[in-house]
Design a protein around this motif. Structure first.
Motif, short mmCIF file in Angstrom:
data_model
loop_
_atom_site.label_atom_id
_atom_site.label_comp_id
_atom_site.label_asym_id
_atom_site.label_seq_id
_atom_site.Cartn_x
_atom_site.Cartn_y
_atom_site.Cartn_z
N LEU A 122 0.82 -1.21 0.00
CA LEU A 122 0.00 0.00 0.00
C LEU A 122 0.85 1.26 0.00
O LEU A 122 0.49 2.27 -0.59
CB LEU A 122 -0.93 -0.01 1.22
CG LEU A 122 -2.07 -1.04 1.16
CD1 LEU A 122 -2.70 -1.22 2.54
CD2 LEU A 122 -3.13 -0.63 0.15
N GLN A 123 2.00 1.19 0.67
CA GLN A 123 2.90 2.35 0.71
C GLN A 123 3.60 2.56 -0.63
O GLN A 123 3.74 3.69 -1.11
CB GLN A 123 3.94 2.15 1.81
CG GLN A 123 3.37 2.25 3.21
CD GLN A 123 4.36 1.90 4.30
OE1 GLN A 123 5.41 1.30 4.04
NE2 GLN A 123 4.05 2.25 5.54
N LYS A 124 4.03 1.45 -1.26
CA LYS A 124 4.77 1.55 -2.53
C LYS A 124 3.84 1.79 -3.71
O LYS A 124 4.24 2.39 -4.71
CB LYS A 124 5.60 0.27 -2.75
CG LYS A 124 6.76 0.11 -1.79
CD LYS A 124 7.45 -1.23 -1.98
CE LYS A 124 8.20 -1.31 -3.31
NZ LYS A 124 9.39 -0.45 -3.34
N CYS A 125 2.61 1.29 -3.60
CA CYS A 125 1.64 1.40 -4.71
C CYS A 125 0.50 2.29 -4.24
O CYS A 125 -0.64 1.84 -4.07
CB CYS A 125 1.13 0.02 -5.11
SG CYS A 125 2.43 -1.22 -5.37
N SER A 126 0.80 3.55 -4.04
CA SER A 126 -0.10 4.45 -3.31
C SER A 126 -1.46 4.64 -3.95
O SER A 126 -2.45 4.88 -3.26
CB SER A 126 0.58 5.81 -3.12
OG SER A 126 0.94 6.36 -4.38
N SER A 127 -1.55 4.55 -5.27
CA SER A 127 -2.84 4.79 -5.93
C SER A 127 -3.52 3.50 -6.38
O SER A 127 -4.54 3.55 -7.08
CB SER A 127 -2.62 5.69 -7.16
OG SER A 127 -1.77 5.06 -8.10
N GLN A 128 -2.99 2.37 -5.96
CA GLN A 128 -3.49 1.09 -6.43
C GLN A 128 -4.58 0.52 -5.50
O GLN A 128 -4.37 0.43 -4.29
CB GLN A 128 -2.34 0.07 -6.50
CG GLN A 128 -2.74 -1.33 -6.92
CD GLN A 128 -3.27 -1.37 -8.33
OE1 GLN A 128 -2.60 -0.97 -9.27
NE2 GLN A 128 -4.50 -1.83 -8.49
N GLN A 129 -5.73 0.15 -6.06
CA GLN A 129 -6.72 -0.56 -5.25
C GLN A 129 -6.27 -2.00 -5.09
O GLN A 129 -5.97 -2.69 -6.06
CB GLN A 129 -8.10 -0.51 -5.89
CG GLN A 129 -9.16 -1.23 -5.06
CD GLN A 129 -10.55 -0.66 -5.25
OE1 GLN A 129 -10.75 0.55 -5.22
NE2 GLN A 129 -11.53 -1.52 -5.46
#
Length: 367
Positions: A122-129
Motif C-alpha cells: 500500500l505504501q509503494k503502490c499508493s494509488s493502487q486498489q
C-alpha cells in the motif's frame, strides 16, 4: 492526460478490439508453497514443489513490462505471502501494468507476514486498489479440518481484523472472504457465510463452487450447486447495498460484475450452458511460478515458458500453440460445464448481451 488514465484506455482497447489481443487479466501463480493440504484443492499435485524454479523479482519485472496495461492481476499460489519478496514483485506490476485492481488469494495463516506485506504494498503502490482475499470455508475446527492446519480459523479471524485496522489509513484496501462450497461443508456452509457477514469486517463475501480435480473426490458433489445458489441469493442484499460503505467507481463495477457473474455461474452449473465465451487464452492468461504460460488452470495446454522466450509475452500469446488453444475453447472435456469464476469475469465485459445487466446493477448502486 495522466499516465494512469492512459493505461486504462490502453487496457480498454485490448478488451474491446476484435481478434486476439494481449490479455487484460493475469492469474499470477507466484509460488507453489502452501501451509495447508485442503481436501478440495485442484492444485494439490503442484503444492510445495519446484521452489527453485520460481521467477525472480527481476524476471517478474520483465514480464510486467512485456504485458503492459492490465485491468486485473490476481496473485495466487500456493499462498503468495509465503514469498518474502512479494511486495517487490507486486510493485513491478503496479509500475508497468497499472491495473484497476490487484487481488491476493491468501490462506490467512501468517498474520504478521500478511500485514507486513500489505502495508509495504500500500505504501509503494499508493494509488493502487488492492483486495486481500482470505479463504474461509467453515467455523472453528471445521475450517482447520478442511484445510488440515490446526489453529487456522483463529488466524484467519485475526488477519481479517488486523487488515481492517489498516483500512483506517489506506482507503484503497479492500477485504474479501473466499468461501468454497464443497461436498464436506455443504450442510454447514450457509451458516458459515451468514456468520462471516455478521461478524467479520469484509467488503465482499465471494462464494466459490469447488472445481477441477480436487485432492478428495468427495468434495465434488451435485448438492453443492443448490447450496451455492442459496448463499448468493441471500448475500445479494449485502453485495448490492450502496449504503454499506462509500463506493468508488471501481467498487461499483466490481460489485455489478459480481452480481451478474453469480447468475451466470448459477446457469452454467445447473444447465451446462453459458451465455458467454470463456476468456481463457483471450482476455485471461495464467502464469505459473516457473514461468509457464497457458490460457486456463483447468487444462494441460502450455504455450511455453516465458524464460525460454526472453520474456517476450507476445511470442507466446500469439504462437501457434496459443492460437490452437483459442480455437478449442469450449470444445474440450475440461470446458464442459466449467464455471471457473476468474475466466467468467472479463468475458462478461466482452459480451454485449451482458452490458445491460451490468449497467442495471451499477445503476442500482447509484439509486
Amino acid at each position: 492526460m495522466t499516465q494512469k488514465l492512459m493505461h486504462k484506455i490502453s487496457a480498454s482497447k485490448k478488451l474491446f478490439s476484435p481478434g486476439a489481443q494481449k490479455p487484460i487479466y493475469l492469474l499470477n501463480f507466484v509460488t507453489n508453497s502452501c501451509n495447508a493440504a485442503c481436501d478440495h484443492c485442484f492444485y494439490w499435485e503442484e503444492l510445495n514443489t519446484k521452489k527453485n524454479q520460481e521467477l525472480t523479482v527481476e524476471e517478474h519485472s520483465k514480464v510486467a513490462q512485456s504485458l503492459g496495461s492490465m485491468f486485473q492481476i490476481t496473485f495466487t499460489g500456493g499462498s503468495p505471502e509465503l514469498r518474502k519478496d512479494l511486495p517487490e514483485i507486486v510493485y513491478e506490476y503496479y509500475r508497468y501494468c497499472k491495473p484497476s485492481n490487484m487481488t491476493f488469494c491468501m490462506l490467512g495463516y501468517n498474520t504478521e507476514r500478511i500485514i507486513e506485506h500489505v502495508t509495504k504494498m500500500l505504501q509503494k503502490c499508493s494509488s493502487q486498489q488492492i483486495t486481500i482475499g482470505i479463504s474461509l470455508d467453515g467455523l472453528g475446527e471445521e475450517h482447520d479440518n478442511y484445510r488440515k492446519l490446526k489453529g487456522l480459523f483463529e488466524r484467519v479471524v485475526k488477519t481479517v481484523n488486523e487488515l481492517h485496522k489498516l483500512q483506517n489509513h489506506y482507503p484503497n484496501l479492500r477485504i474479501a472472504i473466499g468461501m468454497v462450497v464443497h461436498g464436506l461443508n455443504i450442510h454447514k456452509v450457509e451458516n458459515s457465510a451468514l456468520w462471516v457477514r455478521n461478524n467479520l469486517p469484509v467488503d465482499i463475501l465471494k462464494p466459490i463452487l469447488v472445481r477441477g480435480n480436487p485432492l478428495n473426490p468427495e468434495t465434488r458433489n451435485d448438492e453443492c450447486i443448490g447450496i451455492y445458489d442459496k448463499i448468493v441469493d441471500r448475500d445479494r442484499q449485502w453485495l448490492m447495498d450502496k449504503n454499506a460503505k462509500k463506493l468508488n467507481l471501481i467498487d461499483k463495477v466490481i460489485r455489478a460484475k459480481e452480481n451478474v457473474q453469480r447468475d451466470v455461474i448459477k446457469k452454467i452449473s445447473s444447465t451446462n450452458t453459458s451465455d458467454i465465451t470463456c476468456s481463457g487464452g483471450r482476455e485471461t492468461a495464467v502464469m505459473y511460478p516457473s514461468g509457464n504460460i497457458t490460457g486456463c488452470e483447468m487444462r494441460d495446454d502450455v504455450f511455453g515458458n516465458i524464460r525460454e522466450h526472453e520474456f517476450n509475452f507476445n511470442a507466446l500469446w500469439f504462437s501457434d500453440k496459443a492460437h490452437s488453444f483459442r480455437k478449442t475453447v469450449g470444445q474440450v472435456r475440461e470446458c464442459e460445464g466449467c464455471y471457473h469464476h476468474c475466466f467468467i469475469s472479463p468475458a462478461i465485459f466482452r459480451t454485449p448481451s451482458m452490458w445491460p445487466r451490468i449497467a442495471k446493477s451499477i445503476l442500482a448502486l447509484n439509486d
